[in-house]
Design an enzyme around this catalytic site. Structure first.
Site, PDB file in Angstrom:
ATOM      1  N   LYS A  98       0.856  -1.196   0.000  1.00  0.00           N
ATOM      2  CA  LYS A  98       0.000   0.000   0.000  1.00  0.00           C
ATOM      3  C   LYS A  98       0.889   1.241   0.000  1.00  0.00           C
ATOM      4  CE  LYS A  98      -3.912   1.920   2.666  1.00  0.00           C
ATOM      5  NZ  LYS A  98      -4.718   1.799   3.904  1.00  0.00           N
ATOM      6  N   SER A 132      -9.646   1.362   2.425  1.00  0.00           N
ATOM      7  CA  SER A 132      -8.828   2.234   1.638  1.00  0.00           C
ATOM      8  C   SER A 132      -7.771   1.547   0.752  1.00  0.00           C
ATOM      9  CB  SER A 132      -8.117   3.238   2.549  1.00  0.00           C
ATOM     10  OG  SER A 132      -7.383   2.574   3.559  1.00  0.00           O
ATOM     11  N   SER A 139     -10.195  -1.168   6.883  1.00  0.00           N
ATOM     12  CA  SER A 139      -9.590  -1.075   5.550  1.00  0.00           C
ATOM     13  C   SER A 139      -8.865  -2.301   5.043  1.00  0.00           C
ATOM     14  CB  SER A 139      -8.621   0.096   5.512  1.00  0.00           C
ATOM     15  OG  SER A 139      -9.285   1.249   5.116  1.00  0.00           O
TER      16      SER A 139
HETATM   17  N1  GLN Z   1     -13.532   3.495   5.810  1.00  0.00           N
HETATM   18  C1  GLN Z   1     -12.996   3.955   7.060  1.00  0.00           C
HETATM   19  C2  GLN Z   1     -12.617   5.414   6.957  1.00  0.00           C
HETATM   20  O1  GLN Z   1     -12.880   5.980   5.949  1.00  0.00           O
HETATM   21  C3  GLN Z   1     -11.850   3.108   7.491  1.00  0.00           C
HETATM   22  C4  GLN Z   1     -10.642   3.376   6.708  1.00  0.00           C
HETATM   23  C5  GLN Z   1      -9.461   2.629   7.225  1.00  0.00           C
HETATM   24  O2  GLN Z   1      -9.590   1.634   7.918  1.00  0.00           O
HETATM   25  N2  GLN Z   1      -8.302   3.146   6.898  1.00  0.00           N
HETATM   26  O3  GLN Z   1     -12.073   5.977   7.831  1.00  0.00           O
END
Ligand code: GLN
Length: 483
Positions: free
Chosen positions: A68, A143, A167
């Protein structure tokens, strides 16, 4: 399809070790596919195989790794999906990536993600959305949508991501792969570009549970450069369990009942998986997590509050973008930040700054922290009676690109079932449980802190019984390679 691509990472590693596969050929097979990526999963692909020693004796045997974008990688773009870090090449490598490289997994590429890991669809990336290989009109989740799509499409044998509120697990579910969020502190956060420091954890996104165990085994461990990291109390083992006898699964009504808005096809797959678990010897009973429905509200105060502090460092002075450098300091700050950050990041910074402002601190941030404690207590109580808590990973399957971009609250609901675990600091895994209308569904198991070995075992037994076939998505990746 190239037969190398059909091997799981663990199987490829074994064949490299047996000298049946040349690791340079394996790297090149994936490099060619990643370079031809038409899902927008990669933001950078290694130009060539790394030079050096035959890695056949290293534990990960030269099987290449997709990373990532928010993990710092020395000399390689690390932009966290943001315009404000465009062109940033860090002078050092994140501990987790360095550990994996040392164990024999060379860097294949950096993967696209929502900006600063804020999102559930990968539509918040400054580098464009990622397409889901099961249906290119749909999102891969987020993400780390790039990591999930790359593994599902066979553009990478395995990948790492980070999970703050879901995520790793949510995109794994939407792409039909395995995603594990470890116990908070199990993996060093050093060199991970921070979103919400008390929640962020690195973890594997892989084709199956065995690959997840193999990767995790070389990610965990105390790092003196991250004071919240801990020595993992035992070695991570290759999971071997084939049944679930004696395992008690708790199904929380608060997350799986009508309130969660679970789609009928997802519910069907969830219930079929519970029946399979019983068939493997597990007991399945309802359990209570009374505060879990408040997890989303607490998360959307705590995570933006921490983000507003973490993102203060992007000021045009130290990294990446600088705009209006001649006009004076304040103008430079505000021009850089207003052009460098996307809309969702700005929304979170404003929310977080407000929640932390004097006069409101106790009412918002303080209350959210109390709710967080209650959520952790709920899990502790539940684990007195149950080995694992199980839920669908996401209330729905992959949705159409653009379907939720105008409605942030609908987007936030993606995380309804995944947010409570990071708030409690506990590990959870998502495995594919089947298809609904041709799209993958994820099944989530969560366990007490440091129960990763048991979680992996249970997930392994279930995975065998489910027999999910991910090859249709890899064939979609094949058109990319030909393209
Ligand atoms: N979808 C969640 C957010 O937008 C979690 C994102 C994540 O775990 N990085 O914060």
């Amino acid at each position: 399809m190239n037969e190398l691509i059909e091997l799981t990472a663990a199987a490829a590693a074994q064949r490299v070790r047996a000298r049946e596969i040349d690791p340079a050929e394996l790297f090149e097979a994936y490099r060619a596919r990643a370079a031809a990526d038409d899902l927008n999963a990669f933001t950078w692909v290694a130009p060539r195989a790394p030079a050096g020693e035959y890695p056949g004796d290293a534990p990960l045997a030269g099987v290449p790794l997709a990373v990532k974008d928010l993990f710092c990688t020395e000399g390689v773009p690390s932009q966290a999906g943001s315009r404000i870090l465009e062109g940033y090449r860090p002078p050092y490598t994140a501990t987790v990536v360095a550990n994996l490289q040392r164990a024999g997994a060379p860097l294949l590429g950096k993967t696209n993600q929502d900006e600063f890991a804020m999102g559930s669809s990968n539509e918040n990336s400054a580098y464009g959305p990622v397409l889901n290989p099961w249906d290119r009109a749909r999102v891969p989740g987020g993400s780390p949508g790039g990591s999930a799509a790359a593994v599902a499409a066979g553009l990478a044998p395995w990948a790492i991501g980070t999970d703050t509120g879901g995520s790793i697990r949510q995109p794994a579910a939407l792409c039909g792969i395995v995603g594990l969020k470890p116990t908070y502190g199990a993996c060093s956060r050093f060199g991970m570009i921070a979103f919400a420091s008390s929640l962020d954890q690195a973890g594997p996104l892989t084709r199956d549970v065995t690959d997840a165990a193999l990767l995790l085994a070389h990610m965990v461990g105390r790092d003196r450069r991250d004071s919240t990291s801990l020595e993992f109390p035992e070695a991570i083992r290759v999971p071997r369990a084939e049944d679930l006898s004696g395992i008690r699964l708790g199904v929380p009504e608060e997350l799986t009942g009508a309130g969660g808005g679970v789609e009928p096809g997802v519910r069907e797959s969830f219930e079929a998986t519970l029946a399979r678990a019983e068939g493997l010897g597990a007991s399945v009973e309802p359990c209570r997590l009374p505060h879990a429905p408040h997890a989303l509200s607490a998360y959307y105060l705590i995570a933006p509050a921490e983000a507003s502090a973490n993102l203060a460092r992007f000021d045009g002075v130290r990294y990446g973008l600088r705009e209006d450098g001649e006009a004076g300091l304040v103008s430079m700050y505000s021009q850089t930040r207003s052009h460098g950050f996307g809309a969702e990041v700005k929304r979170r910074i404003m929310l977080g700054t407000y929640a932390l402002s004097s006069g409101y601190y106790d009412a918002y941030y303080g209350t959210a922290q109390k709710v967080r404690t209650k959520i952790a207590e709920d899990f502790r109580t539940a684990f007195e009676r149950f080995d694992f808590i199980v839920t669908p990973t996401s209330p729905w399957t992959a949705f159409a690109l653009g379907a939720k971009t105008d409605d942030p609250l609908a987007m936030y609901l993606n995380d309804f079932c995944t947010v409570p675990m990071p708030l409690a600091g506990i590990p959870a895994i998502s495995i594919p449980s089947g298809l609904s209308d041709g799209l993958p569904v994820g099944f989530q198991l969560a366990g007490p802190a440091f129960s990763e070995n048991r979680l992996l075992d249970a997930a392994h037994a279930l995975e065998r019984a489910i027999g999910f076939d991910g090859s249709p998505a890899r064939r979609s990746g094949e058109s990319a390679a030909r393209g």
